[in-house]
Design a protein around this motif. Structure first.
Motif, PDB file in Angstrom:
ATOM      1  N   LYS A  50      28.812  48.799  50.214  1.00 48.91           N
ATOM      2  CA  LYS A  50      29.152  49.945  50.326  1.00 48.91           C
ATOM      3  C   LYS A  50      28.593  51.138  49.215  1.00 48.91           C
ATOM      4  N   ARG A  51      28.022  50.640  48.090  1.00 46.02           N
ATOM      5  CA  ARG A  51      27.604  51.335  47.125  1.00 46.02           C
ATOM      6  C   ARG A  51      26.442  50.558  46.176  1.00 46.02           C
ATOM      7  N   LEU A  52      25.150  51.208  46.361  1.00 48.36           N
ATOM      8  CA  LEU A  52      24.157  50.573  45.414  1.00 48.36           C
ATOM      9  C   LEU A  52      23.583  51.873  44.602  1.00 48.36           C
ATOM     10  N   PRO A  53      24.044  51.947  43.437  1.00 52.56           N
ATOM     11  CA  PRO A  53      23.403  53.175  42.509  1.00 52.56           C
ATOM     12  C   PRO A  53      22.279  52.485  42.160  1.00 52.56           C
ATOM     13  N   VAL A  54      21.024  53.403  41.965  1.00 52.64           N
ATOM     14  CA  VAL A  54      19.702  52.813  41.760  1.00 52.64           C
ATOM     15  C   VAL A  54      19.058  53.889  40.783  1.00 52.64           C
ATOM     16  N   ARG A  55      18.334  53.551  40.102  1.00 48.49           N
ATOM     17  CA  ARG A  55      17.443  54.661  39.081  1.00 48.49           C
ATOM     18  C   ARG A  55      15.876  54.096  39.491  1.00 48.49           C
ATOM     19  N   TYR A  56      14.948  55.171  39.713  1.00 44.33           N
ATOM     20  CA  TYR A  56      13.696  54.870  40.065  1.00 44.33           C
ATOM     21  C   TYR A  56      12.587  55.781  39.976  1.00 44.33           C
ATOM     22  N   SER A  57      11.254  55.498  40.038  1.00 38.84           N
ATOM     23  CA  SER A  57      10.255  56.305  39.912  1.00 38.84           C
ATOM     24  C   SER A  57       9.360  56.048  41.282  1.00 38.84           C
ATOM     25  N   MET A  58       8.745  57.080  41.598  1.00 34.62           N
ATOM     26  CA  MET A  58       7.692  56.775  42.897  1.00 34.62           C
ATOM     27  C   MET A  58       6.575  57.693  42.594  1.00 34.62           C
ATOM     28  N   LYS A  59       5.536  56.924  43.213  1.00 37.59           N
ATOM     29  CA  LYS A  59       4.145  57.499  43.143  1.00 37.59           C
ATOM     30  C   LYS A  59       4.054  58.951  43.813  1.00 37.59           C
ATOM     31  N   ARG A  60       3.107  59.315  43.795  1.00 47.02           N
ATOM     32  CA  ARG A  60       2.899  60.865  44.401  1.00 47.02           C
ATOM     33  C   ARG A  60       2.581  60.460  45.884  1.00 47.02           C
ATOM     34  N   LYS A  61       3.326  61.217  46.586  1.00 48.90           N
ATOM     35  CA  LYS A  61       2.817  60.774  48.134  1.00 48.90           C
ATOM     36  C   LYS A  61       1.428  61.175  48.550  1.00 48.90           C
ATOM     37  N   ALA A  62       0.640  60.413  49.252  1.00 49.86           N
ATOM     38  CA  ALA A  62      -0.750  60.685  49.474  1.00 49.86           C
ATOM     39  C   ALA A  62      -0.653  62.021  50.479  1.00 49.86           C
ATOM     40  N   LEU A 111      16.065  41.940  46.158  1.00 53.72           N
ATOM     41  CA  LEU A 111      14.888  42.059  45.559  1.00 53.72           C
ATOM     42  C   LEU A 111      14.819  42.474  43.960  1.00 53.72           C
ATOM     43  N   MET A 112      15.744  43.498  43.535  1.00 53.82           N
ATOM     44  CA  MET A 112      15.919  43.725  42.376  1.00 53.82           C
ATOM     45  C   MET A 112      16.449  42.644  41.451  1.00 53.82           C
ATOM     46  N   GLN A 113      17.334  41.913  41.991  1.00 54.07           N
ATOM     47  CA  GLN A 113      17.882  40.717  41.413  1.00 54.07           C
ATOM     48  C   GLN A 113      16.931  39.610  41.229  1.00 54.07           C
ATOM     49  N   ASN A 114      15.583  39.629  42.205  1.00 56.98           N
ATOM     50  CA  ASN A 114      14.647  38.641  41.912  1.00 56.98           C
ATOM     51  C   ASN A 114      13.253  39.354  41.758  1.00 56.98           C
ATOM     52  N   PRO A 115      13.007  39.822  40.595  1.00 57.40           N
ATOM     53  CA  PRO A 115      12.057  40.579  40.253  1.00 57.40           C
ATOM     54  C   PRO A 115      10.567  39.988  40.657  1.00 57.40           C
ATOM     55  N   ALA A 116      10.488  38.575  40.559  1.00 57.05           N
ATOM     56  CA  ALA A 116       9.339  37.739  40.847  1.00 57.05           C
ATOM     57  C   ALA A 116       8.839  37.850  42.315  1.00 57.05           C
ATOM     58  N   GLU A 117       9.894  37.855  43.268  1.00 63.27           N
ATOM     59  CA  GLU A 117       9.956  37.968  44.491  1.00 63.27           C
ATOM     60  C   GLU A 117       9.503  39.188  45.042  1.00 63.27           C
ATOM     61  N   PHE A 118       9.974  40.258  44.360  1.00 62.52           N
ATOM     62  CA  PHE A 118       9.617  41.764  44.384  1.00 62.52           C
ATOM     63  C   PHE A 118       8.265  41.974  44.164  1.00 62.52           C
ATOM     64  N   ALA A 119       7.788  41.530  42.911  1.00 60.90           N
ATOM     65  CA  ALA A 119       6.512  41.847  42.626  1.00 60.90           C
ATOM     66  C   ALA A 119       5.372  41.096  43.773  1.00 60.90           C
ATOM     67  N   LYS A 120       5.822  40.113  44.110  1.00 60.50           N
ATOM     68  CA  LYS A 120       4.936  39.191  45.029  1.00 60.50           C
ATOM     69  C   LYS A 120       5.139  40.027  46.488  1.00 60.50           C
ATOM     70  N   LEU A 121       6.044  40.679  46.973  1.00 58.13           N
ATOM     71  CA  LEU A 121       6.074  41.246  48.008  1.00 58.13           C
ATOM     72  C   LEU A 121       5.246  42.626  47.787  1.00 58.13           C
ATOM     73  N   LYS A 122       5.425  43.363  46.849  1.00 53.99           N
ATOM     74  CA  LYS A 122       4.505  44.878  46.464  1.00 53.99           C
ATOM     75  C   LYS A 122       3.220  44.206  46.549  1.00 53.99           C
ATOM     76  N   ALA A 123       2.732  43.204  46.210  1.00 60.05           N
ATOM     77  CA  ALA A 123       1.388  42.925  46.123  1.00 60.05           C
ATOM     78  C   ALA A 123       0.752  42.707  47.235  1.00 60.05           C
ATOM     79  N   ASP A 124       1.514  42.053  48.217  1.00 58.45           N
ATOM     80  CA  ASP A 124       0.870  41.885  49.669  1.00 58.45           C
ATOM     81  C   ASP A 124       1.880  42.068  50.570  1.00 58.45           C
ATOM     82  N   PRO A 125       2.203  43.194  50.920  1.00 60.63           N
ATOM     83  CA  PRO A 125       3.178  43.586  51.874  1.00 60.63           C
ATOM     84  C   PRO A 125       2.744  43.226  53.256  1.00 60.63           C
ATOM     85  N   ASP A 126       1.746  43.366  53.775  1.00 61.42           N
ATOM     86  CA  ASP A 126       1.148  43.105  55.138  1.00 61.42           C
ATOM     87  C   ASP A 126       1.405  41.805  55.299  1.00 61.42           C
TER      88      ASP A 126
END
Length: 418
Positions: free
Chosen positions: A405-417, A268-283
Motif C-alpha cells: 500500500k506504500r512504496l516510497p522511492v527515490r530515483y533518477s531517470m534518463k532524458r526521454k528520447a 528488484l530493488m532488494q535484489n540488485p544483481a537481478e535488477f542489473a541483469k534485467l536492465k542489461a537484457d530486458p528483451d
C-alpha cells in the motif's frame, strides 16, 4: 505457538501484511501440518491447505471441490451482516469466481475472447501508450514519490477501465471502492462506517446499474456492453450476476496487477544483481522476470473450496461440506515445488506458480495482466537510471487480495528520447 494461536494467525489479516511472519508460519505448516484443521476465533472452521501439489489436486477436480458456497475468509459477524442485508443469501455478489459448472462455463464464455491474446493485440498499442504516460508521470514527480500511490494503482486501473468502458473521470470512484472492498480489514483503507462491505458493494451496484441501462440503450465496443446485453441459456443475464461480473472485472482487473507491478519493483530493488541483469537484457529476460514477480507477490492470497463428497487429502479425512482454504502464497514458496523458493530469480525455469489459480478457474485476465506489466517495465527499464527505497514499504492488512500500500522511492531517470 499454541494450536489456537496458529489458527488465529492463519486468519489474521495482519499476518498477510508481514512477509516474514507469514512465510515463517506457512513454512512450518507445510512441514508439520500441510492439511490442517483450523478453528480461528470468530470464523467458521476450515482445512488449511498449504502445499503446491495439494492445491493442484484440489483445483483440478472442480466437480468434487466447489467454489460455492464459501469462497473467501470472512468473520462470522460479517457473514451474518451479509445474510441480514440480503435476506438470507450468504454472498453480496455472485461472480465468475463464485460459480461452478455449468454456470461458470457459460458466464466465462461471455467475455473469454476479450481477454485472449488475439484480441489483446488490438489494444496493445493503447497499453503501450498508457505505460509511457505513467512513466512520464514518474519522471514529472522529480525524483521521489510513492510508487504505489502515484503509478502502480493508476496504470492498470486505466487499462481495465478502458476495456470495461468506464470513463476516466470515474476512475477515482472505482479505485476507492476497490480499496474498500479488498482492504476492508485494513485500518488505512477500510470504509469508515458500519456495515462497510455492504455499503461498498451497494455503491458498486448503483454505479453499474446505471451503466447497464446506458449500454442497453447505447451499446459500445466494450466489455460493459457485452455484460449488459448478455444472454444465458436464452434468457437475459440476471441483475445479480451482471453486477457480480462488472465488479470482478473492475476490481480484480487492476488491483492484482498493481500489486505485482509494485511488489516486483521492491523485489528488484532488494535484489540488485537481478535488477542489473534485467536492465542489461530486458528483451530476453522480462517475460521470465514478470512470472517471478507474480510468483513472488501472489496478489490473490487464497480462495476456499467446499468438498462435495468425502475425500482423503494427504492422509486427512475431508468430509462432504468441509471448507478448504487454498493458500496460494504458501504454495508459491513450497520447497517441494520450487528450487530455492525464497530467492527472487528472474530466470527461474520452470516457474509453475499458482498465482493465477489452476484448472477450470485459471484467471481469465492473466494474459492482459502480463501484457500490462511487460509494457510498464519495458518503458521503466529504458528510462530509469537509478532507484532506491526512500522509506519503509507497507503492505495491506488483508487475507484475500493484498499487496503493497506504500512504496516510497527515490530515483533518477534518463532524458526521454525525442
Amino acid at each position: 505457538m499454541t494450536d489456537k494461536s496458529v489458527d488465529n494467525a492463519i486468519a489474521d489479516p495482519k499476518t498477510y501484511a508481514d512477509n516474514d511472519a507469514f512465510h515463517a508460519l506457512f513454512a512450518k505448516l507445510r512441514k508439520e501440518a500441510p492439511v490442517r484443521w483450523t478453528e480461528p476465533e470468530g470464523y467458521r472452521p476450515f482445512w488449511t491447505v498449504s502445499k503446491h501439489a495439494d492445491i493442484m489436486e484440489v483445483e483440478r477436480q472442480n466437480e468434487i471441490f466447489l467454489n460455492d458456497p464459501r469462497l473467501t475468509m470472512q468473520t462470522i459477524q460479517t457473514e451474518e451482516e451479509v445474510k441480514k442485508f440480503t435476506g438470507g443469501n450468504s454472498k453480496l455478489i455472485r461472480s465468475l469466481v463464485d460459480m461452478d459448472n455449468p454456470d461458470h462455463r457459460a458466464y466465462r464464455g461471455l467475455t473469454q475472447a476479450w481477454f485472449m491474446p488475439p484480441n489483446l493485440k488490438a489494444i496493445s498499442a493503447r497499453v503501450d501508450a498508457l505505460a509511457e504516460k505513467y512513466i512520464d508521470r514518474l519522471e514529472a514527480k522529480g525524483g521521489e514519490c510513492d510508487f504505489v500511490a502515484d503509478v502502480a494503482v493508476w496504470y492498470p486501473l486505466r487499462v481495465i477501465m478502458t476495456v470495461l468502458g468506464v470513463p476516466e473521470e470515474d476512475e477515482p470512484i472505482m479505485l476507492k471502492l476497490t480499496q474498500e472492498l479488498f482492504g476492508a480489514t485494513d485500518p488505512d483503507m477500510k470504509r469508515p462506517d458500519a456495515n462497510e462491505t455492504v455499503n461498498t458493494v451497494t455503491d458498486f451496484f448503483n454505479y453499474f446499474t446505471a451503466m447497464t441501462e446506458d449500454r442497453r440503450k447505447n451499446p459500445k465496443d466494450d466489455v460493459a456492453s457485452i455484460i449488459a446485453n448478455a444472454t444465458i441459456n436464452g434468457e437475459p443475464i440476471g441483475h445479480f450476476e451482471a453486477m457480480g461480473y462488472y465488479i470482478i472485472v473492475a476490481t480484480a482487473g487492476h488491483d492484482t496487477t498493481s500489486s505485482t507491478a509494485a511488489g516486483g519493483l521492491l523485489a528488484l530493488m532488494q535484489n540488485p544483481a537481478e535488477f542489473a541483469k534485467l536492465k542489461a537484457d530486458p528483451d530476453k529476460l522480462l517475460p521470465g522476470a514478470i512470472d517471478e514477480m507474480i510468483r513472488w507477490t501472489t496478489p490473490v492470497k487464497h480462495f476456499f473450496r467446499t468438498a462435495a463428497v468425502d475425500y482423503e487429502l494427504r492422509g486427512q479425512k475431508i468430509k462432504a461440506g468441509d471448507n478448504l482454504l487454498m493458500c496460494y502464497w504458501s504454495a508459491n514458496r513450497d520447497e517441494d515445488a520450487f528450487d530455492d523458493p525464497f530467492a527472487f530469480k528472474i530466470e527461474r525455469s520452470p516457474n509453475k506458480h499458482l498465482a493465477f489459480g489452476y484448472g477450470a478457474h485459471l484467471c481469465l485476465g492473466q494474459h492482459l495482466a502480463k501484457m500490462e506489466i511487460r509494457a510498464l517495465y519495458k518503458e521503466l527499464l529504458a528510462r530509469l537510471d537509478h532507484i532506491e527505497l526512500a522509506g519503509n514499504p507497507a503492505w495491506v492488512e488483508a487475507s484475500f487480495v493484498s499487496g503493497l500500500k506504500r512504496l516510497p522511492v527515490r530515483y533518477s531517470m534518463k532524458r526521454k528520447a525525442a
